[in-house]
Enzyme design. Structure first.
Site, PDB file in Angstrom:
ATOM      1  N   TYR A   1      10.239  -1.304  13.487  1.00  0.00           N
ATOM      2  CA  TYR A   1      10.052  -1.230  12.040  1.00  0.00           C
ATOM      3  C   TYR A   1      10.559   0.080  11.501  1.00  0.00           C
ATOM      4  O   TYR A   1      10.904   0.965  12.263  1.00  0.00           O
ATOM      5  CB  TYR A   1       8.567  -1.418  11.677  1.00  0.00           C
ATOM      6  CG  TYR A   1       7.589  -0.683  12.567  1.00  0.00           C
ATOM      7  CD1 TYR A   1       7.218   0.631  12.297  1.00  0.00           C
ATOM      8  CD2 TYR A   1       7.046  -1.304  13.710  1.00  0.00           C
ATOM      9  CE1 TYR A   1       6.312   1.301  13.115  1.00  0.00           C
ATOM     10  CE2 TYR A   1       6.141  -0.632  14.532  1.00  0.00           C
ATOM     11  CZ  TYR A   1       5.783   0.674  14.235  1.00  0.00           C
ATOM     12  OH  TYR A   1       4.897   1.342  15.046  1.00  0.00           O
TER      13      TYR A   1
ATOM     14  N   TYR B   1       0.358  -3.339  10.550  1.00  0.00           N
ATOM     15  CA  TYR B   1       0.057  -2.336  11.589  1.00  0.00           C
ATOM     16  C   TYR B   1      -0.245  -3.057  12.901  1.00  0.00           C
ATOM     17  O   TYR B   1      -1.079  -3.980  12.928  1.00  0.00           O
ATOM     18  CB  TYR B   1      -1.137  -1.455  11.171  1.00  0.00           C
ATOM     19  CG  TYR B   1      -0.776  -0.612   9.965  1.00  0.00           C
ATOM     20  CD1 TYR B   1      -0.076   0.578  10.132  1.00  0.00           C
ATOM     21  CD2 TYR B   1      -1.048  -1.059   8.677  1.00  0.00           C
ATOM     22  CE1 TYR B   1       0.324   1.329   9.023  1.00  0.00           C
ATOM     23  CE2 TYR B   1      -0.651  -0.315   7.560  1.00  0.00           C
ATOM     24  CZ  TYR B   1       0.043   0.877   7.754  1.00  0.00           C
ATOM     25  OH  TYR B   1       0.452   1.598   6.654  1.00  0.00           O
ATOM     26  N   SER B   2       0.425  -2.633  13.977  1.00  0.00           N
ATOM     27  CA  SER B   2       0.140  -3.193  15.290  1.00  0.00           C
ATOM     28  C   SER B   2      -1.297  -2.860  15.655  1.00  0.00           C
ATOM     29  O   SER B   2      -1.746  -1.731  15.416  1.00  0.00           O
ATOM     30  CB  SER B   2       1.042  -2.576  16.357  1.00  0.00           C
ATOM     31  OG  SER B   2       2.387  -2.701  15.996  1.00  0.00           O
TER      32      SER B   2
ATOM     33  N   CYS C   1       8.726  -1.227  21.143  1.00  0.00           N
ATOM     34  CA  CYS C   1       7.979  -1.156  19.887  1.00  0.00           C
ATOM     35  C   CYS C   1       8.103   0.241  19.291  1.00  0.00           C
ATOM     36  O   CYS C   1       8.065   1.234  20.013  1.00  0.00           O
ATOM     37  CB  CYS C   1       6.511  -1.504  20.134  1.00  0.00           C
ATOM     38  SG  CYS C   1       5.600  -1.773  18.601  1.00  0.00           S
TER      39      CYS C   1
ATOM     40  N   GLU D   1       9.561  -5.438  18.814  1.00  0.00           N
ATOM     41  CA  GLU D   1       8.953  -5.351  17.483  1.00  0.00           C
ATOM     42  C   GLU D   1       9.172  -3.937  16.965  1.00  0.00           C
ATOM     43  O   GLU D   1       8.497  -2.997  17.384  1.00  0.00           O
ATOM     44  CB  GLU D   1       7.459  -5.664  17.535  1.00  0.00           C
ATOM     45  CG  GLU D   1       6.857  -5.781  16.138  1.00  0.00           C
ATOM     46  CD  GLU D   1       5.617  -6.648  16.137  1.00  0.00           C
ATOM     47  OE1 GLU D   1       5.742  -7.876  15.941  1.00  0.00           O
ATOM     48  OE2 GLU D   1       4.536  -6.092  16.348  1.00  0.00           O
TER      49      GLU D   1
HETATM   50  P1  FAD Z   1       5.387   3.326   1.559  1.00  0.00           P
HETATM   51  O1  FAD Z   1       4.746   3.825   0.332  1.00  0.00           O
HETATM   52  O2  FAD Z   1       5.555   1.849   1.684  1.00  0.00           O
HETATM   53  O3  FAD Z   1       6.760   4.024   1.832  1.00  0.00           O
HETATM   54  C1  FAD Z   1       7.403   3.686   3.056  1.00  0.00           C
HETATM   55  C2  FAD Z   1       8.657   4.452   3.300  1.00  0.00           C
HETATM   56  O4  FAD Z   1       9.616   4.005   2.399  1.00  0.00           O
HETATM   57  C3  FAD Z   1       8.588   5.927   3.114  1.00  0.00           C
HETATM   58  O5  FAD Z   1       8.154   6.620   4.248  1.00  0.00           O
HETATM   59  C4  FAD Z   1      10.025   6.220   2.822  1.00  0.00           C
HETATM   60  O6  FAD Z   1      10.754   6.262   4.023  1.00  0.00           O
HETATM   61  C5  FAD Z   1      10.452   5.052   2.044  1.00  0.00           C
HETATM   62  N1  FAD Z   1      10.372   5.249   0.606  1.00  0.00           N
HETATM   63  C6  FAD Z   1       9.541   4.606  -0.241  1.00  0.00           C
HETATM   64  N2  FAD Z   1       9.783   4.980  -1.482  1.00  0.00           N
HETATM   65  C7  FAD Z   1      10.786   5.889  -1.429  1.00  0.00           C
HETATM   66  C8  FAD Z   1      11.464   6.645  -2.405  1.00  0.00           C
HETATM   67  N3  FAD Z   1      11.172   6.560  -3.702  1.00  0.00           N
HETATM   68  N4  FAD Z   1      12.434   7.475  -1.978  1.00  0.00           N
HETATM   69  C9  FAD Z   1      12.741   7.579  -0.680  1.00  0.00           C
HETATM   70  N5  FAD Z   1      12.125   6.892   0.266  1.00  0.00           N
HETATM   71  C10 FAD Z   1      11.166   6.059  -0.099  1.00  0.00           C
HETATM   72  N6  FAD Z   1       3.142   1.964  11.061  1.00  0.00           N
HETATM   73  C11 FAD Z   1       2.255   2.734  11.742  1.00  0.00           C
HETATM   74  O7  FAD Z   1       2.001   3.880  11.371  1.00  0.00           O
HETATM   75  N7  FAD Z   1       1.604   2.228  12.849  1.00  0.00           N
HETATM   76  C12 FAD Z   1       1.830   0.968  13.316  1.00  0.00           C
HETATM   77  O8  FAD Z   1       1.236   0.551  14.328  1.00  0.00           O
HETATM   78  C13 FAD Z   1       2.754   0.146  12.594  1.00  0.00           C
HETATM   79  N8  FAD Z   1       3.002  -1.116  13.003  1.00  0.00           N
HETATM   80  C14 FAD Z   1       3.895  -1.888  12.330  1.00  0.00           C
HETATM   81  C15 FAD Z   1       4.141  -3.185  12.770  1.00  0.00           C
HETATM   82  C16 FAD Z   1       5.049  -3.981  12.109  1.00  0.00           C
HETATM   83  C17 FAD Z   1       5.324  -5.377  12.632  1.00  0.00           C
HETATM   84  C18 FAD Z   1       5.717  -3.476  10.965  1.00  0.00           C
HETATM   85  C19 FAD Z   1       6.724  -4.316  10.231  1.00  0.00           C
HETATM   86  C20 FAD Z   1       5.477  -2.197  10.507  1.00  0.00           C
HETATM   87  C21 FAD Z   1       4.555  -1.389  11.169  1.00  0.00           C
HETATM   88  N9  FAD Z   1       4.265  -0.090  10.724  1.00  0.00           N
HETATM   89  C22 FAD Z   1       3.386   0.693  11.446  1.00  0.00           C
HETATM   90  C23 FAD Z   1       4.844   0.471   9.472  1.00  0.00           C
HETATM   91  C24 FAD Z   1       3.862   0.212   8.296  1.00  0.00           C
HETATM   92  O9  FAD Z   1       3.819  -1.185   8.019  1.00  0.00           O
HETATM   93  C25 FAD Z   1       4.275   0.898   6.997  1.00  0.00           C
HETATM   94  O10 FAD Z   1       5.609   0.564   6.713  1.00  0.00           O
HETATM   95  C26 FAD Z   1       4.136   2.411   7.031  1.00  0.00           C
HETATM   96  O11 FAD Z   1       2.785   2.789   7.287  1.00  0.00           O
HETATM   97  C27 FAD Z   1       4.556   3.021   5.677  1.00  0.00           C
HETATM   98  O12 FAD Z   1       3.780   2.446   4.683  1.00  0.00           O
HETATM   99  P2  FAD Z   1       3.278   3.314   3.442  1.00  0.00           P
HETATM  100  O13 FAD Z   1       2.611   2.381   2.485  1.00  0.00           O
HETATM  101  O14 FAD Z   1       2.493   4.475   3.895  1.00  0.00           O
HETATM  102  O15 FAD Z   1       4.596   3.879   2.828  1.00  0.00           O
END
Ligand code: FAD
Ligand code: A2P
Length: 359
Positions: free
Chosen positions: A359, A137-138, A317, A357
């Site tokens: 994602y 998360y940023s 971003c 950056e």
């Molecule tokens: P997860 O459980 O990991 O699922 C993520 C996504 O994967 C789902 O929304 C869906 O699209 C897909 N997915 C997973 N499983 C399935 C399935 N079975 N079927 C279909 N689709 C599926 N996020 C922010 O909100 N704020 C930020 O500031 C932010 N900054 C970031 C900075 C960087 C450098 C990076 C790389 C990412 C950033 N993110 C940010 C994204 C964050 O890291 C997460 O990826 C995001 O919050 C989703 O994580 P999660 O665990 O909630 O979802």
């Protein structure tokens, strides 16, 4: 990062875009009208934007850039101080501002990210039960946090929801693991924090730099750390004299993020700060399609290219999906101007003016 110097960008030197008020950075009146609809972030900001410099533990300016102080296998246990929904009822999803108590144990520089390891386990592809992986998360606050004491940090998190294609559209939406854990966290909840990570989104040392900041959704997070350092904190070694121009893409007025802070800065520093919104589900682009962020930047192509020529730094971003549209737009503008796109872009990259950056 090496300090960047270029002639001070006179904010009044460029012609005011058509339809805007007298100052180059003045806000179009129609953007101000929607401000009241946006939820306020409950942080210690002042409508008058009183500078917090005297409260800052300035020794934090001396801290070196840290990378991966806290590793995935040995994260820093922290506590959530607050979670606040910061979008209005008609937003297309839910985004929360989350304050986490780090107690000065994970120093970072503005533009870096933290990792969060969500609690619990999953079954991996080999059928083995393993802990959930880290999510990045940023960081959405400066190194001093929202309370200017360096004890907290803030994240801007959107709840991820998705439909599992195997289950079909009938299946209820599944929840992303980490974002839902964070958005549902009660004050006092323990979170495992890793990092900080990342160097591409750092701010140049020179306080007389021009920033063009392009965001979709939570991509605004690192820019909040920038604008609070530039305008709310103003530490003695970073008395900002440059220009900061934010292009922000969200679905509708209710989905605007931190707009209260943005409007306060515009009121206090109208010659140094400007915001242009692309409201994809409320506005159309010139071709009648959705107003995406690349369309909004294109409207100001002359100013944007001039500023870049003069050494401005351009940041992107947020959604990965915006980059092809951005690149296509820039390619077309280069062609109109008789510039070779690849060469132009390489030039910006080699001068460290290009920061992405997504994602
Ligand atoms: P997860 O459980 O990991 O699922 C993520 C996504 O994967 C789902 O929304 C869906 O699209 C897909 N997915 C997973 N499983 C399935 C399935 N079975 N079927 C279909 N689709 C599926 N996020 C922010 O909100 N704020 C930020 O500031 C932010 N900054 C970031 C900075 C960087 C450098 C990076 C790389 C990412 C950033 N993110 C940010 C994204 C964050 O890291 C997460 O990826 C995001 O919050 C989703 O994580 P999660 O665990 O909630 O979802
Ligand atoms: P839309 O959802 O109307 O297609 P999000 O709220 O999902 O984080 O998205 C932020 C903004 O980015 C929304 O306005 C969304 O528009 C927009 N967006 C989605 N896809 C793209 C894209 N490919 N290029 C530019 N903007 C995009």
């Amino acid at each position: 990062m090496a300090a960047k110097t270029f002639a001070p960008v006179s904010l009044r030197s460029a012609a005011a875009p058509k339809g805007l008020s007298k100052t180059f950075l003045g806000q179009p009146a129609q953007l101000k009208a929607t401000r009241a609809q946006t939820a306020r972030v409950n942080v210690s900001t002042s409508a008058k934007l009183e500078t917090a410099t005297s409260q800052l533990p300035l020794e934090m300016e001396e801290l070196p850039l840290a990378v991966n102080t806290w590793k995935n296998k040995n994260p820093l246990p922290c506590k959530v101080r607050s979670v606040e929904r910061i979008v209005g009822p008609k937003a297309t999803g839910e985004t929360c501002h989350i304050v986490i108590e780090t107690d000065k144990k994970a120093p970072f520089w503005e533009g870096q990210s933290y990792g969060i390891v969500p609690p619990g386990t999953k079954i991996n592809s080999k059928g083995k039960e393993v802990p959930h992986g880290v999510r990045l998360y940023s960081i959405a606050s400066t190194r001093y946090g929202d309370f200017y004491d360096g004890e907290t940090t803030s994240l801007c998190v959107r709840r991820a929801v998705y439909w599992d294609p195997e289950m079909g559209a009938e299946d209820p939406a599944k929840k992303g693991i980490c974002s839902n854990f964070l958005c549902d966290a009660a004050p006092g909840t323990e979170v495992a924090l890793t990092g900080p990570t990342g160097k591409v989104m750092l701010m140049p040392e020179d306080p007389n730099t021009c920033y063009i900041m392009v965001a979709t959704g939570t991509g605004i997070a690192p820019y909040r750390s920038f604008w609070r350092r530039m305008f709310y904190e103003r530490p003695p070694n970073f008395e900002f004299t440059g220009l900061a121009w934010l292009f922000m893409g969200v679905a509708n007025s209710d989905a605007k993020l931190y707009d209260d802070e943005l409007q306060d800065i515009i009121a206090a520093y109208p010659d140094q700060f400007r915001v242009d919104y692309a409201l994809s589900r409320e506005q159309n682009n010139t071709k009648g399609g959705k107003m995406y962020i690349q369309d909004k930047v294109e409207e100001y192509k002359e100013q944007v290219f001039d500023l870049l020529d003069n050494g401005a730094h351009m940041y992107f971003c947020g959604l990965k999906g915006m980059m092809p549209g951005i690149e296509e737009m820039l390619k077309n503008v280069c062609a109109e101007k008789g510039l070779e796109y690849k060469e132009w872009l390489e030039g910006l990259k080699s001068k460290e003016q290009w920061h992405v950056e997504v994602y």
